[in-house]
Write an enzyme that holds these catalytic residues in place. Structure first.
Site, short mmCIF file in Angstrom:
data_model
loop_
_atom_site.label_atom_id
_atom_site.label_comp_id
_atom_site.label_asym_id
_atom_site.label_seq_id
_atom_site.Cartn_x
_atom_site.Cartn_y
_atom_site.Cartn_z
N HIS A 1 2.06 -32.71 -27.07
CA HIS A 1 1.36 -33.98 -26.88
C HIS A 1 -0.08 -33.77 -26.47
O HIS A 1 -0.42 -32.74 -25.88
CB HIS A 1 2.09 -34.79 -25.79
CG HIS A 1 2.43 -33.96 -24.58
ND1 HIS A 1 1.61 -33.87 -23.50
CD2 HIS A 1 3.49 -33.13 -24.32
CE1 HIS A 1 2.15 -33.06 -22.61
NE2 HIS A 1 3.30 -32.57 -23.08
N GLU A 15 4.94 -27.32 -27.10
CA GLU A 15 6.17 -26.93 -26.42
C GLU A 15 7.37 -26.87 -27.36
O GLU A 15 8.12 -27.81 -27.48
CB GLU A 15 6.46 -27.84 -25.23
CG GLU A 15 6.34 -29.33 -25.47
CD GLU A 15 6.52 -30.12 -24.16
OE1 GLU A 15 7.46 -29.83 -23.41
OE2 GLU A 15 5.72 -31.05 -23.93
N HIS A 47 1.27 -37.90 -21.54
CA HIS A 47 1.49 -38.13 -22.97
C HIS A 47 0.43 -39.12 -23.44
O HIS A 47 0.58 -40.33 -23.29
CB HIS A 47 2.91 -38.62 -23.24
CG HIS A 47 3.92 -37.55 -22.99
ND1 HIS A 47 4.47 -36.79 -24.00
CD2 HIS A 47 4.45 -37.05 -21.85
CE1 HIS A 47 5.30 -35.89 -23.48
NE2 HIS A 47 5.30 -36.03 -22.18
#
Ligand code: MN
Ligand code: MN
Length: 298
Positions: free
Chosen positions: A153, A186, A161
């Site tokens: 993000h 991630e 986010h």
């Protein structure tokens, strides 16, 4: 963007993550794990950007310890420790999977390798969908599955986010990385028997402010002010409230804020086939000629 703050937060987060990686956590409760890791962040002069997540086995993400949580780490567990440090709201978000059972080494390595391959392709203008393709290809080559509905993000001040997603699989469309924006990448990896997706679980122990609109309940409004003053719009845990209120009262007031939609509660995310999940994560800033990985090993 305050690049110095991002770098300072990144240095602290990476030091703590490397401490987490080598430590033997077996026999500790998740309460002890989360509190110890959070204290390491604070000791180094940053604030926690969110409660430390200690998500075990098929729980992919979003589990943090309850006050006095007695769940204990076993030597057969795969534990994702996801931690965040912030300086003036500029966030470093990073994660490591700890595991003491060699049969899961491959899963952990796949997450690390996917992250490493993603980092080596980053520069300004790279398409998020191409990062997703690299992550997916790396993981599949190693005989595992990426989690398709979890992603990296964009980050912004006091915002984890910030609206843009970096997928863990190839996908159509998407955006291109901009110079001097911060992002987290991630990869999440599960076994071939895994469904490759997560679902929401019943447990919700991570919260964040939705709105500062008063509830007209004086005690709940006091908690609302406390949350804003201490955590801004960033996530928090009940553990962080019971330092001021007792557990029963704190929970009662938090429930009022959730009911009034002043606070949002995030469910834990569980692999749909109950398979184990590994994760690795870095925060980075793309440049014309490469990348600053703020959470790289120093
Ligand atoms: Mn994270
Ligand atoms: Mn993240």
């Amino acid at each position: 963007m305050q690049i110095e703050a991002y770098i300072k937060a990144g240095k602290i987060a990476s030091e703590v993550r490397e401490m987490v990686r080598v430590k033997d956590w077996v026999g500790k409760t998740v309460y002890e794990v989360c509190e110890e890791v959070e204290n390491e962040i604070k000791k180094r002069g940053a604030k926690c950007a969110f409660p430390v997540n200690a998500s075990i086995n098929e729980i992919a993400a979003h589990y943090t310890a309850e006050p006095n949580d007695s769940i204990t780490i076993k030597d057969t567990d795969l534990v994702k420790i996801d931690l965040g440090a912030q300086i003036d709201g500029y966030i470093a978000d990073t994660a490591v999977t700890v595991c003491y059972d060699v049969q899961f080494d491959g899963l952990v390595q796949a997450a690390e390798e996917a992250l490493g391959n993603a980092m080596s392709m980053i520069k300004t203008g790279v398409k998020a969908s191409d990062i997703g393709r690299t992550i997916e290809t790396t993981i599949k080559k190693m005989g595992f599955k990426p989690i398709a509905n979890l992603s990296g993000h964009s980050l912004d001040q006091y915002t984890i986010h910030a609206g843009k997603s970096i997928p863990n699989i190839w996908s159509i469309g998407g955006f291109s990385l901009s110079e001097n924006s911060a992002y987290a990448c991630e990869p999440f990896v599960t076994t071939e028997q895994g469904g490759g997706f997560v679902r929401n679980g019943q447990i919700k122990n991570i919260f964040a402010l939705n709105s500062r609109k008063k509830t007209k309940n004086d005690e709940a409004d006091k908690l609302l002010d406390f949350i804003w003053e201490n955590f801004n719009m960033l996530p928090f845990a009940l553990r962080w409230i019971v330092k001021e209120w007792d557990e029963k009262k704190g929970k009662e007031l938090l429930d009022i804020l959730i009911k009034k939609k002043a606070v949002q509660a995030y469910p834990v995310l569980i692999e749909i086939n109950g398979q184990r999940v590994a994760q690795a994560e870095h925060t980075f800033i793309p440049k014309e000629d490469g990348v600053i990985v703020t959470t790289k090993v120093q």
